[in-house]
Design a protein around this motif. Structure first.
Motif, short mmCIF file in Angstrom:
data_model
loop_
_atom_site.label_atom_id
_atom_site.label_comp_id
_atom_site.label_asym_id
_atom_site.label_seq_id
_atom_site.Cartn_x
_atom_site.Cartn_y
_atom_site.Cartn_z
N ARG A 27 -9.93 21.38 -17.14
CA ARG A 27 -9.09 21.18 -18.31
C ARG A 27 -9.31 19.78 -18.84
NH1 ARG A 27 -5.40 25.56 -17.86
NH2 ARG A 27 -4.34 24.91 -19.78
N THR A 28 -8.96 19.56 -20.09
CA THR A 28 -9.03 18.23 -20.65
C THR A 28 -7.85 17.40 -20.16
OG1 THR A 28 -7.86 18.91 -22.65
CG2 THR A 28 -10.25 19.03 -22.68
N LEU A 29 -8.05 16.09 -20.04
CA LEU A 29 -7.04 15.20 -19.51
C LEU A 29 -6.05 14.67 -20.53
CD1 LEU A 29 -8.67 12.81 -16.87
CD2 LEU A 29 -7.11 14.73 -16.51
N SER A 30 -6.28 14.94 -21.80
CA SER A 30 -5.50 14.27 -22.84
C SER A 30 -4.01 14.53 -22.74
CB SER A 30 -6.02 14.68 -24.22
OG SER A 30 -5.91 16.08 -24.41
N SER A 31 -3.60 15.66 -22.21
CA SER A 31 -2.19 16.01 -22.13
C SER A 31 -1.53 15.61 -20.81
CB SER A 31 -2.00 17.52 -22.35
OG SER A 31 -2.62 18.26 -21.32
N TYR A 32 -2.23 14.88 -19.95
CA TYR A 32 -1.74 14.54 -18.63
C TYR A 32 -1.34 13.08 -18.51
CZ TYR A 32 -3.57 18.98 -16.83
OH TYR A 32 -3.83 20.31 -16.58
N VAL A 33 -0.24 12.83 -17.83
CA VAL A 33 0.05 11.51 -17.29
C VAL A 33 -0.81 11.34 -16.04
CG1 VAL A 33 1.81 10.05 -16.25
CG2 VAL A 33 2.38 11.46 -18.23
N MET A 34 -1.43 10.18 -15.89
CA MET A 34 -2.34 9.95 -14.78
C MET A 34 -1.85 8.79 -13.92
SD MET A 34 -4.56 12.29 -15.31
CE MET A 34 -5.68 11.81 -13.99
N GLY A 35 -2.06 8.91 -12.63
CA GLY A 35 -1.66 7.86 -11.71
C GLY A 35 -2.69 7.61 -10.63
N TRP A 36 -2.63 6.40 -10.07
CA TRP A 36 -3.41 6.05 -8.89
C TRP A 36 -2.45 5.70 -7.77
CZ3 TRP A 36 -8.54 6.51 -8.03
CH2 TRP A 36 -9.39 6.63 -9.14
N PHE A 37 -2.73 6.21 -6.57
CA PHE A 37 -1.97 5.94 -5.37
C PHE A 37 -2.94 5.54 -4.27
CE2 PHE A 37 0.59 8.62 -7.97
CZ PHE A 37 1.92 8.33 -7.68
N ARG A 38 -2.43 4.89 -3.23
CA ARG A 38 -3.27 4.55 -2.09
C ARG A 38 -2.52 4.78 -0.80
NH1 ARG A 38 -3.71 -2.03 -2.83
NH2 ARG A 38 -1.61 -2.57 -2.04
N GLN A 39 -3.28 4.98 0.28
CA GLN A 39 -2.68 5.24 1.57
C GLN A 39 -3.55 4.63 2.66
OE1 GLN A 39 -2.07 9.38 2.56
NE2 GLN A 39 -0.40 8.86 3.95
N ALA A 40 -2.97 3.71 3.41
CA ALA A 40 -3.62 3.12 4.57
C ALA A 40 -3.24 3.91 5.81
CB ALA A 40 -3.21 1.66 4.72
N PRO A 41 -4.07 3.87 6.87
CA PRO A 41 -3.76 4.62 8.09
C PRO A 41 -2.39 4.28 8.64
CG PRO A 41 -6.01 3.84 8.16
CD PRO A 41 -5.37 3.19 6.96
N GLY A 42 -1.62 5.30 8.97
CA GLY A 42 -0.29 5.11 9.53
C GLY A 42 0.78 4.72 8.55
N LYS A 43 0.46 4.67 7.26
CA LYS A 43 1.44 4.28 6.26
C LYS A 43 1.62 5.39 5.23
CE LYS A 43 0.61 -0.69 6.60
NZ LYS A 43 0.30 -1.93 5.85
N GLU A 44 2.73 5.32 4.50
CA GLU A 44 3.00 6.28 3.45
C GLU A 44 2.11 6.02 2.25
OE1 GLU A 44 5.64 8.34 5.66
OE2 GLU A 44 5.19 8.85 3.58
N ASP A 90 -5.61 -4.58 0.51
CA ASP A 90 -5.91 -3.49 -0.41
C ASP A 90 -6.71 -2.37 0.24
OD1 ASP A 90 -4.66 -4.73 -2.68
OD2 ASP A 90 -6.44 -6.00 -2.89
N THR A 91 -7.15 -2.56 1.47
CA THR A 91 -7.93 -1.55 2.17
C THR A 91 -7.11 -0.27 2.34
OG1 THR A 91 -9.27 -3.17 3.35
CG2 THR A 91 -9.10 -0.97 4.32
N ALA A 92 -7.63 0.84 1.83
CA ALA A 92 -6.91 2.11 1.86
C ALA A 92 -7.78 3.19 1.24
CB ALA A 92 -5.59 2.01 1.10
N GLY A 93 -7.35 4.44 1.41
CA GLY A 93 -7.87 5.52 0.60
C GLY A 93 -7.15 5.54 -0.73
N TYR A 94 -7.90 5.66 -1.81
CA TYR A 94 -7.32 5.64 -3.15
C TYR A 94 -7.41 7.03 -3.76
CZ TYR A 94 -6.74 0.62 -3.15
OH TYR A 94 -6.32 -0.66 -2.85
N TYR A 95 -6.30 7.49 -4.33
CA TYR A 95 -6.17 8.85 -4.82
C TYR A 95 -5.76 8.87 -6.29
CZ TYR A 95 -6.18 9.99 0.13
OH TYR A 95 -6.51 10.11 1.45
N CYS A 96 -6.38 9.73 -7.04
CA CYS A 96 -6.06 9.97 -8.43
C CYS A 96 -5.14 11.18 -8.52
CB CYS A 96 -7.35 10.21 -9.21
SG CYS A 96 -7.15 10.61 -10.95
N ALA A 97 -4.16 11.14 -9.43
CA ALA A 97 -3.21 12.22 -9.58
C ALA A 97 -2.92 12.47 -11.06
CB ALA A 97 -1.90 11.89 -8.85
#
Length: 125
Positions: A27-44, A90-97
């Motif tokens: 789908r096209t992204l134009s209608s979406y709010v987009m976010g970036w999140f990150r998660q380090a081991p053992g953390k939320e 800043d070391t973490a896995g970075y996730y797009c949503a």
């Protein structure tokens, strides 16, 4: 029915920069709010940045404000996270949503319906 794929992660020295990309398909992204999140081991998983439909409004976590910049290019169906002055913390896995609901709370993880699989960022001292 949107699929998100992050790229651009890697190993960088403290003080360096990386640019992450989130490419969408289905789908096209134009209608979406987009976010970036990150998660380090053992953390939320934590909120990093968000951008509104059309790109006119952005929000940032206090920990990254002034260092990270979120942007979107709807013509390319891609969202970016420019990361400067990187720190070991800043070391973490970075996730797009993404979310297309009428009402989205940009900082709230559970409000997003679609997620990528993540890309790893490692910052050395």
């Amino acid at each position: 029915q949107v699929q998100l794929v992050e790229s651009g992660g890697g190993l960088v020295q403290a003080g360096g920069s990386l640019r992450l990309s989130c490419a969408a398909s289905g789908r096209t992204l134009s209608s979406y709010v987009m976010g970036w999140f990150r998660q380090a081991p053992g953390k939320e998983r934590e909120f990093i940045a968000s951008i509104s439909r059309g790109g006119g409004n952005t929000q940032y976590a206090d920990s990254v404000r002034g260092r990270f910049t979120i942007s979107r290019d709807d013509a390319k169906n891609t969202v970016y996270l420019q990361m400067n002055s990187l720190e070991p913390e800043d070391t973490a896995g970075y996730y797009c949503a993404a979310d297309q609901d009428w009402v989205v709370r940009p900082r709230v993880l559970s409000d997003y319906d679609y997620w990528g699989q993540g890309t790893q960022v490692t910052v050395s001292s």
